[in-house]
Design a protein around this motif. Structure first.
Motif, PDB file in Angstrom:
ATOM      1  N   LEU A  95       0.882  -1.313  -0.196  1.00 33.69           N
ATOM      2  CA  LEU A  95       0.043   0.212  -0.176  1.00 33.69           C
ATOM      3  C   LEU A  95       0.781   1.212   0.001  1.00 33.69           C
ATOM      4  CD1 LEU A  95      -2.877  -0.794   2.559  1.00 33.69           C
ATOM      5  CD2 LEU A  95      -3.359  -0.399   0.145  1.00 33.69           C
ATOM      6  N   ALA A  96       0.392   2.186  -0.807  1.00 35.66           N
ATOM      7  CA  ALA A  96       1.323   3.308  -0.899  1.00 35.66           C
ATOM      8  C   ALA A  96       0.257   4.727  -0.705  1.00 35.66           C
ATOM      9  CB  ALA A  96       1.876   3.737  -2.237  1.00 35.66           C
ATOM     10  N   PHE A  97       1.030   5.710   0.356  1.00 31.37           N
ATOM     11  CA  PHE A  97       0.127   6.735   0.569  1.00 31.37           C
ATOM     12  C   PHE A  97       0.858   7.985   0.047  1.00 31.37           C
ATOM     13  CE2 PHE A  97      -1.108   3.518   3.504  1.00 31.37           C
ATOM     14  CZ  PHE A  97      -2.621   3.941   4.019  1.00 31.37           C
ATOM     15  N   VAL A 140     -11.002  10.812   6.167  1.00 31.97           N
ATOM     16  CA  VAL A 140      -9.640  10.633   6.734  1.00 31.97           C
ATOM     17  C   VAL A 140      -8.715  11.114   5.535  1.00 31.97           C
ATOM     18  CG1 VAL A 140     -10.068   9.117   8.620  1.00 31.97           C
ATOM     19  CG2 VAL A 140      -9.549   8.207   6.418  1.00 31.97           C
ATOM     20  N   LEU A 141      -9.116  10.807   4.434  1.00 36.26           N
ATOM     21  CA  LEU A 141      -8.189  10.881   3.177  1.00 36.26           C
ATOM     22  C   LEU A 141      -9.095  11.695   1.979  1.00 36.26           C
ATOM     23  CD1 LEU A 141      -6.161   7.717   3.283  1.00 36.26           C
ATOM     24  CD2 LEU A 141      -5.443  10.041   4.104  1.00 36.26           C
ATOM     25  N   ASP A 142      -8.394  12.101   1.122  1.00 31.99           N
ATOM     26  CA  ASP A 142      -8.926  12.507  -0.262  1.00 31.99           C
ATOM     27  C   ASP A 142      -9.685  11.091  -0.911  1.00 31.99           C
ATOM     28  OD1 ASP A 142      -7.938  14.892   0.415  1.00 31.99           O
ATOM     29  OD2 ASP A 142      -6.491  14.913  -1.390  1.00 31.99           O
ATOM     30  N   GLY A 143     -10.780  11.507  -1.521  1.00 29.10           N
ATOM     31  CA  GLY A 143     -11.228  10.261  -2.331  1.00 29.10           C
ATOM     32  C   GLY A 143     -12.524  10.418  -2.780  1.00 29.10           C
ATOM     33  N   LYS A 144     -13.411   9.470  -3.138  1.00 34.31           N
ATOM     34  CA  LYS A 144     -14.679   9.639  -3.874  1.00 34.31           C
ATOM     35  C   LYS A 144     -15.670   9.006  -3.079  1.00 34.31           C
ATOM     36  CE  LYS A 144     -14.797  10.219  -8.413  1.00 34.31           C
ATOM     37  NZ  LYS A 144     -15.498  11.258  -8.758  1.00 34.31           N
ATOM     38  N   VAL A 145     -16.926   9.336  -2.795  1.00 41.07           N
ATOM     39  CA  VAL A 145     -17.925   8.553  -2.365  1.00 41.07           C
ATOM     40  C   VAL A 145     -18.369   7.237  -3.297  1.00 41.07           C
ATOM     41  CG1 VAL A 145     -20.044   8.544  -1.074  1.00 41.07           C
ATOM     42  CG2 VAL A 145     -18.455  10.546  -0.896  1.00 41.07           C
ATOM     43  N   VAL A 160     -16.121   5.763   1.406  1.00 37.88           N
ATOM     44  CA  VAL A 160     -15.278   6.371   0.630  1.00 37.88           C
ATOM     45  C   VAL A 160     -14.169   5.737   0.222  1.00 37.88           C
ATOM     46  CG1 VAL A 160     -13.721   8.595   0.443  1.00 37.88           C
ATOM     47  CG2 VAL A 160     -15.734   8.601   1.941  1.00 37.88           C
ATOM     48  N   ARG A 161     -13.883   5.746  -1.168  1.00 43.64           N
ATOM     49  CA  ARG A 161     -12.697   5.001  -1.722  1.00 43.64           C
ATOM     50  C   ARG A 161     -11.737   5.965  -2.007  1.00 43.64           C
ATOM     51  NH1 ARG A 161     -13.376   1.004  -6.693  1.00 43.64           N
ATOM     52  NH2 ARG A 161     -14.613  -0.359  -5.151  1.00 43.64           N
ATOM     53  N   HIS A 162     -10.556   5.583  -1.725  1.00 41.46           N
ATOM     54  CA  HIS A 162      -9.184   6.331  -1.994  1.00 41.46           C
ATOM     55  C   HIS A 162      -8.308   5.772  -3.230  1.00 41.46           C
ATOM     56  CE1 HIS A 162     -10.937   7.987   1.837  1.00 41.46           C
ATOM     57  NE2 HIS A 162     -10.632   6.765   2.247  1.00 41.46           N
ATOM     58  N   ARG A 163      -7.568   6.778  -3.519  1.00 44.27           N
ATOM     59  CA  ARG A 163      -6.622   6.395  -4.624  1.00 44.27           C
ATOM     60  C   ARG A 163      -5.899   5.112  -4.758  1.00 44.27           C
ATOM     61  NH1 ARG A 163      -8.816   9.118  -9.112  1.00 44.27           N
ATOM     62  NH2 ARG A 163      -9.552  11.121  -8.253  1.00 44.27           N
ATOM     63  N   ASN A 164      -5.396   4.824  -3.603  1.00 44.89           N
ATOM     64  CA  ASN A 164      -4.712   3.658  -3.394  1.00 44.89           C
ATOM     65  C   ASN A 164      -5.362   2.292  -3.216  1.00 44.89           C
ATOM     66  OD1 ASN A 164      -5.663   3.801  -0.830  1.00 44.89           O
ATOM     67  ND2 ASN A 164      -3.465   4.014   0.284  1.00 44.89           N
ATOM     68  N   GLY A 165      -6.842   2.322  -3.447  1.00 47.50           N
ATOM     69  CA  GLY A 165      -7.490   1.221  -3.512  1.00 47.50           C
ATOM     70  C   GLY A 165      -8.268   1.039  -2.147  1.00 47.50           C
ATOM     71  N   LEU A 166      -7.875   1.844  -0.830  1.00 45.73           N
ATOM     72  CA  LEU A 166      -8.548   1.372   0.188  1.00 45.73           C
ATOM     73  C   LEU A 166      -9.817   2.438   0.407  1.00 45.73           C
ATOM     74  CD1 LEU A 166      -5.709   2.454   2.959  1.00 45.73           C
ATOM     75  CD2 LEU A 166      -6.714   0.072   2.647  1.00 45.73           C
ATOM     76  N   GLU A 167     -10.728   1.462   1.013  1.00 48.81           N
ATOM     77  CA  GLU A 167     -11.996   2.271   1.366  1.00 48.81           C
ATOM     78  C   GLU A 167     -12.274   2.349   2.962  1.00 48.81           C
ATOM     79  OE1 GLU A 167     -15.068   0.920  -2.208  1.00 48.81           O
ATOM     80  OE2 GLU A 167     -15.151  -0.234  -0.369  1.00 48.81           O
ATOM     81  N   THR A 168     -12.738   3.451   3.293  1.00 48.97           N
ATOM     82  CA  THR A 168     -12.969   3.855   4.488  1.00 48.97           C
ATOM     83  C   THR A 168     -14.435   3.791   4.862  1.00 48.97           C
ATOM     84  OG1 THR A 168     -12.683   6.336   4.190  1.00 48.97           O
ATOM     85  CG2 THR A 168     -10.915   4.952   5.446  1.00 48.97           C
ATOM     86  N   VAL A 169     -14.847   3.121   5.946  1.00 51.21           N
ATOM     87  CA  VAL A 169     -16.353   2.914   6.133  1.00 51.21           C
ATOM     88  C   VAL A 169     -16.710   3.617   7.332  1.00 51.21           C
ATOM     89  CG1 VAL A 169     -18.081   1.441   6.720  1.00 51.21           C
ATOM     90  CG2 VAL A 169     -16.285   0.745   5.195  1.00 51.21           C
ATOM     91  N   TYR A 170     -17.842   4.585   7.289  1.00 49.52           N
ATOM     92  CA  TYR A 170     -18.165   5.427   8.461  1.00 49.52           C
ATOM     93  C   TYR A 170     -19.684   4.964   8.729  1.00 49.52           C
ATOM     94  CZ  TYR A 170     -14.305   7.937   6.348  1.00 49.52           C
ATOM     95  OH  TYR A 170     -12.819   8.405   5.723  1.00 49.52           O
ATOM     96  N   LEU A 206     -15.525   2.895  12.634  1.00 50.73           N
ATOM     97  CA  LEU A 206     -14.665   3.300  11.489  1.00 50.73           C
ATOM     98  C   LEU A 206     -13.987   1.843  11.077  1.00 50.73           C
ATOM     99  CD1 LEU A 206     -13.242   5.265   9.505  1.00 50.73           C
ATOM    100  CD2 LEU A 206     -11.486   5.443  11.181  1.00 50.73           C
ATOM    101  N   GLU A 207     -14.112   1.555   9.622  1.00 54.79           N
ATOM    102  CA  GLU A 207     -13.694   0.313   9.326  1.00 54.79           C
ATOM    103  C   GLU A 207     -12.740   0.867   8.093  1.00 54.79           C
ATOM    104  OE1 GLU A 207     -16.047  -2.622   7.869  1.00 54.79           O
ATOM    105  OE2 GLU A 207     -17.168  -2.733   9.678  1.00 54.79           O
ATOM    106  N   VAL A 208     -11.537   0.013   7.694  1.00 50.86           N
ATOM    107  CA  VAL A 208     -10.511   0.316   6.649  1.00 50.86           C
ATOM    108  C   VAL A 208     -10.730  -0.876   5.950  1.00 50.86           C
ATOM    109  CG1 VAL A 208      -8.452   0.904   5.894  1.00 50.86           C
ATOM    110  CG2 VAL A 208      -9.114   2.001   8.084  1.00 50.86           C
ATOM    111  N   ARG A 209     -11.179  -0.858   4.631  1.00 46.50           N
ATOM    112  CA  ARG A 209     -10.940  -2.080   3.770  1.00 46.50           C
ATOM    113  C   ARG A 209     -10.344  -2.099   2.426  1.00 46.50           C
ATOM    114  NH1 ARG A 209     -15.568  -5.610   4.487  1.00 46.50           N
ATOM    115  NH2 ARG A 209     -16.496  -5.452   6.612  1.00 46.50           N
ATOM    116  N   TYR A 210      -9.787  -3.115   2.013  1.00 51.56           N
ATOM    117  CA  TYR A 210      -9.175  -3.442   0.994  1.00 51.56           C
ATOM    118  C   TYR A 210      -9.496  -4.595   0.127  1.00 51.56           C
ATOM    119  CZ  TYR A 210      -5.388  -3.712  -2.445  1.00 51.56           C
ATOM    120  OH  TYR A 210      -4.658  -3.747  -3.609  1.00 51.56           O
TER     121      TYR A 210
END
Length: 317
Positions: A95-97, A140-145, A160-170, A206-210
């Motif tokens: 994973l890269a940030f 928590v990061l830039d992304g798209k809903v 929200v999905r982020h550019r590195n493929g991670l998704e954060t769940v609220y 809060l979940e972080v998913r890949y």
């Protein structure tokens, strides 16, 4: 009428893709000056329309995919909480940030009230952060809903999905402040805190998913005042994507793998589990595998007098 329009759009996209070779030949004769790409969504997929500085330049009008965002656009789905269901992950993966810090998802001090791991014998796939009903919840990061909706025990949820493929769940929100396919910035409010779904008191789950599978958020982020991302590049192993390796009542000992060489063979070994059968007890299972009952209880976060269920998985190594 709507179906006819949709068919026409699909047909136009197909025709335009056939014009790509013409564009390639033309670009060899004269270099085109691309100003930016206009992002569009067609049939649930992201495509990018090139916009040129010189409007008088001749070129076929076509839509092209952006090959640099494969992780970001893969299985984009506004309807399903987990569009990756059934997909397997190869460990370890990188994973890269782009940043060294993340934004706190709450305005107040980040107090983790329940961690990633086994909780009362069941997997808790995220962390709970204290808040009051109506508090702002932020990305928590830039992304798209990708997803906005009510989902089972999560209640009102934004993903929200982020550019590195991670998704954060609220989860457990009381109000949505964003819509599907909306771009959001780090620190932007996306909802209001609440107690919807299976929630005992107000908090943010809060979940972080890949690729649909949960990652221990504390392996990636330091939930302190500094709000640091642990490393710009790190490798995720099976241990950090399986709640059974962790306990919700205490913080796991985090050792970040910044290179492949950092990963030990022991950590990548699969856990040995035993499937509970009729008549099994903790004492019988412990004796069979040469372990103490207390050791099995500790590994599985269960009580000494716990009642076992047929089919239940017990870690025995």
């Amino acid at each position: 009428m709507f179906l006819n329009c949709k068919r026409q759009i699909s047909l136009i996209v197909i025709i335009l893709f056939f014009l790509i070779p013409i564009q390639v030949l033309f670009s060899q004769q004269k270099k085109l000056d691309v100003k930016e790409y206009k992002e569009l969504i067609i049939n649930g997929s992201f495509v990018y329309l090139p916009i040129y500085k010189n409007k008088k330049q001749f070129l076929p009008k076509y839509v092209i995919p952006n090959p640099s965002n494969k992780e970001f656009i893969a299985k984009w789905d506004n309807q399903n909480f987990n569009p990756y269901r059934g997909e397997k992950i190869t460990y370890p993966f990188q994973l890269a940030f782009e940043s060294t810090n993340f934004s706190s998802p709450v305005d107040r001090k980040m107090v983790v009230t329940s961690r990633y791991g086994l909780r009362r014998g069941r997997p808790h796939q995220g962390i709970d952060i204290d808040l009051h009903i109506g508090d702002s919840v932020k990305s928590v990061l830039d992304g798209k809903v990708r997803y906005v909706g009510y989902h089972g025990g999560h209640g009102k949820t934004v993903i929200v999905r982020h550019r590195n493929g991670l998704e954060t769940v609220y989860a457990h929100l009381s109000k949505y402040l964003v819509k599907e396919n909306e771009e959001v910035k780090k620190g932007q409010a996306i909802g209001k805190g609440g107690i919807t779904g299976n929630s005992r008191g107000s908090h943010l789950h809060l979940e972080v998913r890949y690729h649909g599978k949960s990652v221990n958020p504390e392996y990636l982020f330091e939930f302190t005042k500094e709000a640091k991302i642990r490393s710009d590049i790190l490798y995720v192993t099976r241990k950090w994507m399986n709640p059974r390796y962790h306990r919700s009542t205490r913080k796991s000992n985090v050792v970040v793998h910044k290179t492949i060489d950092d990963i030990t063979i022991q950590e990548e070994q699969k856990q040995k589990t035993y499937i509970v059968k009729k008549g099994d007890t903790l004492h019988r299972i412990a004796n069979r595998h040469g372990l103490a009952v207390s050791e099995i209880c500790k590994k599985n976060s269960i009580k000494y007098n716990a009642v076992l269920k047929i089919g239940q998985q017990i870690i025995v190594n």
